[in-house]
Design an enzyme around this catalytic site. Structure first.
Site, PDB file in Angstrom:
ATOM      1  N   TYR A  84       0.810  -1.214   0.000  1.00  0.00           N
ATOM      2  CA  TYR A  84       0.000   0.000   0.000  1.00  0.00           C
ATOM      3  C   TYR A  84       0.849   1.272   0.000  1.00  0.00           C
ATOM      4  O   TYR A  84       0.352   2.351  -0.326  1.00  0.00           O
ATOM      5  CB  TYR A  84      -0.931   0.026   1.213  1.00  0.00           C
ATOM      6  CG  TYR A  84      -2.028  -1.018   1.190  1.00  0.00           C
ATOM      7  CD1 TYR A  84      -2.313  -1.749   0.048  1.00  0.00           C
ATOM      8  CD2 TYR A  84      -2.770  -1.284   2.326  1.00  0.00           C
ATOM      9  CE1 TYR A  84      -3.302  -2.709   0.029  1.00  0.00           C
ATOM     10  CE2 TYR A  84      -3.775  -2.239   2.327  1.00  0.00           C
ATOM     11  CZ  TYR A  84      -4.045  -2.955   1.175  1.00  0.00           C
ATOM     12  OH  TYR A  84      -5.030  -3.897   1.160  1.00  0.00           O
TER      13      TYR A  84
ATOM     14  N   LYS B  89       3.715 -15.193   2.291  1.00  0.00           N
ATOM     15  CA  LYS B  89       3.800 -16.012   1.082  1.00  0.00           C
ATOM     16  C   LYS B  89       5.266 -16.208   0.710  1.00  0.00           C
ATOM     17  O   LYS B  89       5.726 -15.821  -0.367  1.00  0.00           O
ATOM     18  CB  LYS B  89       3.020 -15.350  -0.054  1.00  0.00           C
ATOM     19  CG  LYS B  89       1.525 -15.474   0.080  1.00  0.00           C
ATOM     20  CD  LYS B  89       1.030 -16.903  -0.169  1.00  0.00           C
ATOM     21  CE  LYS B  89       1.122 -17.256  -1.634  1.00  0.00           C
ATOM     22  NZ  LYS B  89       0.647 -18.653  -1.876  1.00  0.00           N
TER      23      LYS B  89
ATOM     24  N   ASP C 102      -2.501 -17.865   2.053  1.00  0.00           N
ATOM     25  CA  ASP C 102      -3.683 -18.447   1.426  1.00  0.00           C
ATOM     26  C   ASP C 102      -4.224 -19.608   2.253  1.00  0.00           C
ATOM     27  O   ASP C 102      -5.447 -19.793   2.370  1.00  0.00           O
ATOM     28  CB  ASP C 102      -3.389 -18.872  -0.013  1.00  0.00           C
ATOM     29  CG  ASP C 102      -2.138 -19.720  -0.156  1.00  0.00           C
ATOM     30  OD1 ASP C 102      -1.330 -19.794   0.790  1.00  0.00           O
ATOM     31  OD2 ASP C 102      -1.959 -20.323  -1.231  1.00  0.00           O
TER      32      ASP C 102
ATOM     33  N   ASP D 189      -5.259  -7.074   5.735  1.00  0.00           N
ATOM     34  CA  ASP D 189      -6.492  -6.452   5.278  1.00  0.00           C
ATOM     35  C   ASP D 189      -7.506  -7.527   4.871  1.00  0.00           C
ATOM     36  O   ASP D 189      -8.685  -7.485   5.239  1.00  0.00           O
ATOM     37  CB  ASP D 189      -6.175  -5.532   4.095  1.00  0.00           C
ATOM     38  CG  ASP D 189      -7.273  -4.529   3.817  1.00  0.00           C
ATOM     39  OD1 ASP D 189      -8.322  -4.574   4.489  1.00  0.00           O
ATOM     40  OD2 ASP D 189      -7.087  -3.696   2.921  1.00  0.00           O
TER      41      ASP D 189
ATOM     42  N   ASP E  49     -10.915  -9.336   7.316  1.00  0.00           N
ATOM     43  CA  ASP E  49     -12.305  -9.313   6.847  1.00  0.00           C
ATOM     44  C   ASP E  49     -12.895 -10.712   6.819  1.00  0.00           C
ATOM     45  O   ASP E  49     -14.079 -10.904   7.122  1.00  0.00           O
ATOM     46  CB  ASP E  49     -12.382  -8.682   5.458  1.00  0.00           C
ATOM     47  CG  ASP E  49     -12.407  -7.159   5.513  1.00  0.00           C
ATOM     48  OD1 ASP E  49     -12.128  -6.604   6.593  1.00  0.00           O
ATOM     49  OD2 ASP E  49     -12.712  -6.528   4.492  1.00  0.00           O
TER      50      ASP E  49
END
Length: 351
Positions: A136, A187, A220, A244, A248
């Site tokens: 970001y 990852k 993942d 992020d 959620d």
């Protein structure tokens, strides 16, 4: 003097922040509350989502509590002036690098989750998300036109040893006050920044936190595990982008985005930034049906982490629990209470 700066923002933000103000008045009348416009509302009034004056007020406060930011009416604004850019600038200037996102399933809401009750019962995850680095904020970024006329968009995922270590330290310290387990998600199988993340977290653990159990998990797989068996997690440490997304996913396991608060912390003694993780929900803005509990619980976190009032925070958390157990439910969690009625229920439950 302790001061809370309210930045209601856009959409349902003003509605949920109004309930925070009422709860704070009932619970902590000695805390001074300041308020300012921010986000899309500020863009409309001042041409920028975050004015220098509001930023200065934020930096001089004890804590800042946001409502929500953004909406479709600002979708075509220049990227640097969109409401979300104001949020990113606020996080950057306040240097709040550790985002605490609790995913807690209240017993009264276990049936509101999209997962089975037996999967989410007892769920209590603390997600620690790095907040001021990663993709970001990384450079270079942009959209360019190639020689053949095609366009290419690019963002850069960048982390330094220091950025990773300071947020990992927050996760380990938190774990010591909970179940003493940290799961670090990245990852490393396909990303060099993930390799560095894993190396730095592992080294810090070996040097200072061998008493805490550390596990590594690919991001993942962590997403899958959150919907398969979320109670396996205690503290989940991850970077800005994955945090992020994973927070959620964990939020929906609890029953509603409208239930989950967050805290963004920097160095000790600096003001913290608190906000519900739901968006501005323009489809229900102004209808009086938004769930204010995520905002109210964000104030609970502010009491705990910025105001140094753990006992008062415990009292507020208990009041929210009692209100829910007593059947106070907004539409998103299967009830009919209005935004104001939910605030009334929490205030009544304070006793």
């Amino acid at each position: 003097m302790q001061m809370l700066l309210l930045l209601p923002g856009d959409g349902i933000g003003p509605e949920v922040c109004a309930e925070v103000r009422r709860v704070a008045a009932a619970l902590t009348p000695d805390i001074v509350i300041d308020e300012a416009i921010y986000g899309g509302a500020s863009f409309d009034a001042h041409g920028t989502p975050l004015t220098d004056d509001v930023l200065a007020r934020a930096l001089s406060s004890t804590a800042v509590l946001l409502g929500a930011v953004g909406g479709p009416q600002w979708a075509n604004a220049p990227r640097a002036l969109r409401p979300e850019a104001g949020l990113l600038k606020l996080r950057k200037e306040m240097q709040v690098f550790a985002n605490l996102r609790p995913a807690l399933c209240f017993d009264a809401l276990a049936d509101a989750s999209s997962l089975k009750r037996e999967v989410v019962a007892g769920l209590d995850i603390m997600i620690v998300r790095e907040l001021t680095g990663g993709v970001y904020f990384g450079e270079p970024r942009g959209i360019e036109t190639l020689a053949d006329g095609q366009q290419r968009g690019f963002d850069t995922q960048v982390y330094t040893t220091g950025e990773i270590e300071r947020v990992a330290r927050v996760a380990f310290e938190l774990a010591r006050g909970r179940s003493n387990r940290v799961t670090s998600a990245e990852k490393s199988n396909v990303m060099e920044s993930g390799v560095l993340w894993k190396q730095v977290v592992t080294a810090l653990h070996a040097r200072d936190y061998t008493d805490v159990q550390l596990d590594h998990m690919l991001a993942d797989n962590a997403a899958m595990q959150i919907v398969r068996a979320p109670t396996q997690f205690d503290v989940l440490l991850t970077d800005n982008l994955f945090g992020d997304i994973l927070s959620d996913a964990a939020a929906q396991a609890t029953g509603s985005l409208g239930m989950l608060p967050s805290a963004a912390l920097g160095e000790a003694g600096k003001p913290g930034l608190y906000e519900p993780i739901h968006g501005s929900a323009p489809d229900i803005a102004g209808k009086g049906v938004a769930n204010p509990l995520a905002a109210i619980l964000s104030f609970e976190m502010a009491l705990r982490w910025s105001f140094g009032r753990a006992d008062t925070a415990d009292r507020l958390f208990a009041a929210v629990t009692r209100a829910l157990d007593g059947g106070a439910l907004t539409r998103d969690i299967g009830g009919t209470h209005s935004t104001t009625a939910m605030g009334d229920a929490v205030i009544a439950a304070l006793g």
